[in-house]
Design a protein around this motif. Structure first.
Motif, short mmCIF file in Angstrom:
data_model
loop_
_atom_site.label_atom_id
_atom_site.label_comp_id
_atom_site.label_asym_id
_atom_site.label_seq_id
_atom_site.Cartn_x
_atom_site.Cartn_y
_atom_site.Cartn_z
N LEU A 87 -6.60 -5.06 -38.64
CA LEU A 87 -6.27 -3.96 -39.55
C LEU A 87 -6.65 -2.61 -38.94
O LEU A 87 -5.88 -1.64 -39.03
N GLY A 88 -7.82 -2.54 -38.31
CA GLY A 88 -8.23 -1.30 -37.68
C GLY A 88 -7.35 -0.91 -36.51
O GLY A 88 -7.00 0.27 -36.34
N GLU A 89 -6.97 -1.89 -35.70
CA GLU A 89 -6.08 -1.59 -34.58
C GLU A 89 -4.71 -1.10 -35.06
O GLU A 89 -4.10 -0.22 -34.44
N LEU A 90 -4.22 -1.66 -36.15
CA LEU A 90 -2.96 -1.19 -36.72
C LEU A 90 -3.09 0.25 -37.21
O LEU A 90 -2.15 1.05 -37.08
N GLY A 91 -4.24 0.59 -37.80
CA GLY A 91 -4.44 1.96 -38.24
C GLY A 91 -4.45 2.94 -37.09
O GLY A 91 -3.83 4.01 -37.17
N VAL A 92 -5.14 2.59 -36.01
CA VAL A 92 -5.16 3.47 -34.83
C VAL A 92 -3.77 3.55 -34.20
O VAL A 92 -3.33 4.63 -33.77
N PHE A 93 -3.07 2.42 -34.14
CA PHE A 93 -1.73 2.40 -33.56
C PHE A 93 -0.78 3.30 -34.34
O PHE A 93 0.00 4.08 -33.75
N SER A 94 -0.82 3.22 -35.67
CA SER A 94 0.08 4.04 -36.48
C SER A 94 -0.29 5.52 -36.45
O SER A 94 0.58 6.37 -36.68
N SER A 95 -1.55 5.84 -36.17
CA SER A 95 -1.94 7.26 -36.14
C SER A 95 -1.25 8.02 -35.03
O SER A 95 -1.01 9.23 -35.15
N TYR A 96 -0.91 7.34 -33.93
CA TYR A 96 -0.24 8.02 -32.82
C TYR A 96 1.16 8.48 -33.20
O TYR A 96 1.72 9.37 -32.54
N ALA A 97 1.76 7.89 -34.23
CA ALA A 97 3.10 8.28 -34.63
C ALA A 97 3.11 9.58 -35.43
O ALA A 97 4.17 10.20 -35.57
N PHE A 98 1.95 10.03 -35.93
CA PHE A 98 1.92 11.21 -36.79
C PHE A 98 1.30 12.43 -36.10
O PHE A 98 1.78 13.55 -36.29
N VAL A 225 5.99 4.09 -28.41
CA VAL A 225 6.41 2.90 -29.16
C VAL A 225 6.20 3.11 -30.66
O VAL A 225 7.09 2.82 -31.48
N ALA A 226 5.02 3.62 -31.05
CA ALA A 226 4.73 3.84 -32.46
C ALA A 226 5.68 4.88 -33.06
O ALA A 226 6.18 4.72 -34.18
N GLY A 227 5.93 5.95 -32.31
CA GLY A 227 6.83 6.99 -32.81
C GLY A 227 8.26 6.50 -32.99
O GLY A 227 8.92 6.81 -33.99
N MET A 228 8.75 5.71 -32.05
CA MET A 228 10.11 5.19 -32.16
C MET A 228 10.23 4.17 -33.31
O MET A 228 11.27 4.10 -33.98
N ILE A 229 9.17 3.42 -33.57
CA ILE A 229 9.20 2.49 -34.70
C ILE A 229 9.25 3.25 -36.02
O ILE A 229 10.01 2.90 -36.94
N VAL A 230 8.45 4.31 -36.14
CA VAL A 230 8.45 5.11 -37.37
C VAL A 230 9.79 5.79 -37.58
O VAL A 230 10.33 5.83 -38.69
N VAL A 231 10.38 6.34 -36.52
CA VAL A 231 11.70 6.98 -36.64
C VAL A 231 12.75 5.94 -37.04
O VAL A 231 13.65 6.23 -37.84
N SER A 232 12.62 4.72 -36.52
CA SER A 232 13.56 3.67 -36.91
C SER A 232 13.40 3.29 -38.37
O SER A 232 14.38 3.03 -39.07
N ILE A 233 12.15 3.25 -38.86
CA ILE A 233 11.93 2.94 -40.27
C ILE A 233 12.51 4.04 -41.17
O ILE A 233 13.02 3.76 -42.26
N GLN A 234 12.48 5.27 -40.70
CA GLN A 234 13.02 6.38 -41.48
C GLN A 234 14.55 6.38 -41.52
O GLN A 234 15.13 7.18 -42.26
#
Length: 408
Positions: A87-98, A225-234
């Motif tokens: 869970l913590g690694e997912l939080g750090v991973f997703s923070s790079y997208a913002f 990778v995180a940024g492209m995943i977030v843009v794809s979700i949007q």
């Protein structure tokens, strides 16, 4: 006619200029909101990771001190720690997208702060208030400095935001500043690897520089990778770009090699040294990579850049003081295993360990020093001198154990 039309032209241009000015504060507030979201996600992730590591450490210690035959991966505590770790690694991973990369990377000081606090709270030794303050004053000062540095990093962090689309990442990848940076980094990495492998330069700075250089590429690819995943979700699909899979493979490969060098460093040096020196080197190299690849500091004024650098230096000093609080090494005292002495009772059957009190814990999770652990656990080899039997037929003991002083 021209003179009469000029005021009308000026009046017509005025609303356009006003509209352009009104859009800029909205954009700035939105970017600051993204910075805050990314920073909070990173802080949350590092806090959860610290708790997870200490939960798993507690599971190992509890099994080591009991007669429970179960393996550590069969306990609920260890699995709870693993879940929190993911869970913590997912939080750090997703923070790079913002938030920008240069803002997220220094926030890993939060994990060092949390590990120090958890290590102090759950420490097993009892101290008098005077001894406690003398022992942990550096940790408290370091935590305060690291918190101040984290506040400055969030307040004066870079404010550059750009959608992580395949076109933008490809454009950054082939830009001449990043190509020049990659050339310099590859040359430095090859030289360090040559001295490390061929010349046996097993210095902590050499190993952690290798880790930092690999880690800079890891965070660059993680943000992509995180940024492209977030843009794809949007709604704007980016997973069909080949650059996404190139970045994904580079992210996994650099992370694996980075973990390999970290494991080698942990076998040679104390975890406190690795935490402090590794944080300083990795943060410095990663910020340089982010500023070169994503142009994080483009458009920032000198004051914000200087305050951000000051926040990094204060965080560096705080982490150094936290990890500087190391336990004194316990002097070696030889002991004899009761199993090897004929006619002596086996005290291990009662669960009593005939070993010196180490007064130390594992270096897994909280920042505890465990220097000379193999030396302490190595049984002492005491010399045995055979004596000749006397001529009068008096029986003599078959051996005699020589006494050694502590200096020997």
């Amino acid at each position: 006619m021209e003179g009469g039309n000029s005021p009308n032209l000026q009046l017509q241009q005025l609303p356009l200029a006003t509209a352009a000015v009104s859009v800029q504060p909205h954009t700035d507030s939105f970017s600051y909101k993204e910075n805050l979201i990314g920073a909070l996600l990173a802080i949350f992730g590092h806090l959860v990771i610290s708790i997870a590591l200490n939960l798993q450490k507690y599971s190992h210690i509890r099994l080591a001190g009991s007669k429970d035959p179960r393996a550590y991966f069969k306990t609920k505590t260890w699995w709870c720690g693993l879940f929190l770790l993911v869970l913590g690694e997912l939080g750090v991973f997703s923070s790079y997208a913002f938030a920008p990369l240069s803002l997220i990377v220094p926030l890993s000081a939060v994990s060092v702060i949390a590990s120090a606090i958890i290590g102090i709270i759950f420490i097993k030794e009892k101290w008098k208030p005077k001894d406690f303050l003398r022992r942990y004053v550096l940790s408290f000062v370091g935590c305060g400095l690291a918190i101040v540095g984290t506040y400055l990093l969030i307040t004066f962090g870079p404010n550059s935001h750009e959608k992580m689309t395949g076109e933008n990442i490809t454009r950054h990848l082939v830009s001449w500043p990043f190509l020049l940076y990659m050339l310099v980094e590859i040359i430095i990495f090859c030289l360090l690897l040559y001295f490390y492998k061929e010349k046996n330069a097993n210095y902590i700075v050499v190993i952690l520089l290798l880790v930092a250089l690999l880690g800079s590429m890891t965070v660059v690819t993680v943000k992509a990778v995180a940024g492209m995943i977030v843009v794809s979700i949007q709604g704007n699909l980016q997973l069909d770009y080949p650059i996404f899979y190139i970045m994904l493979v580079c992210m996994i490969a650099t992370a694996i090699f980075q973990a390999t060098f970290l494991a080698q460093a942990s076998q040679l040096y104390d975890s406190s040294q690795i935490a402090s020196i590794g944080y300083i080197l990795s943060t410095t190299v990663a910020i340089t990579a982010g500023a070169t690849f994503y142009l994080d500091f483009t458009g920032e004024d000198v004051l914000h850049i200087c305050m951000f650098a000051l926040g990094c230096l204060i965080a560096f000093l705080g982490v150094f003081l936290i990890t500087r609080n190391r336990k004194k090494s316990v002097p070696f005292e030889p002991y004899i295993s009761m199993d090897a002495m004929p006619g002596m009772q086996n005290m291990h059957d009662k669960g009593i360990a005939v070993q010196p009190d180490l007064k130390a814990s594992f270096s897994y999770g909280a920042l505890e020093n465990n220097d000379n652990m193999p030396e302490i656990y190595t049984p002492a080899t005491l010399p045995i001198v055979q004596e000749q039997h006397g001529s009068k037929g008096v029986s003599a003991p078959p051996y005699r154990v020589l006494e050694h002083s502590k200096k020997e």
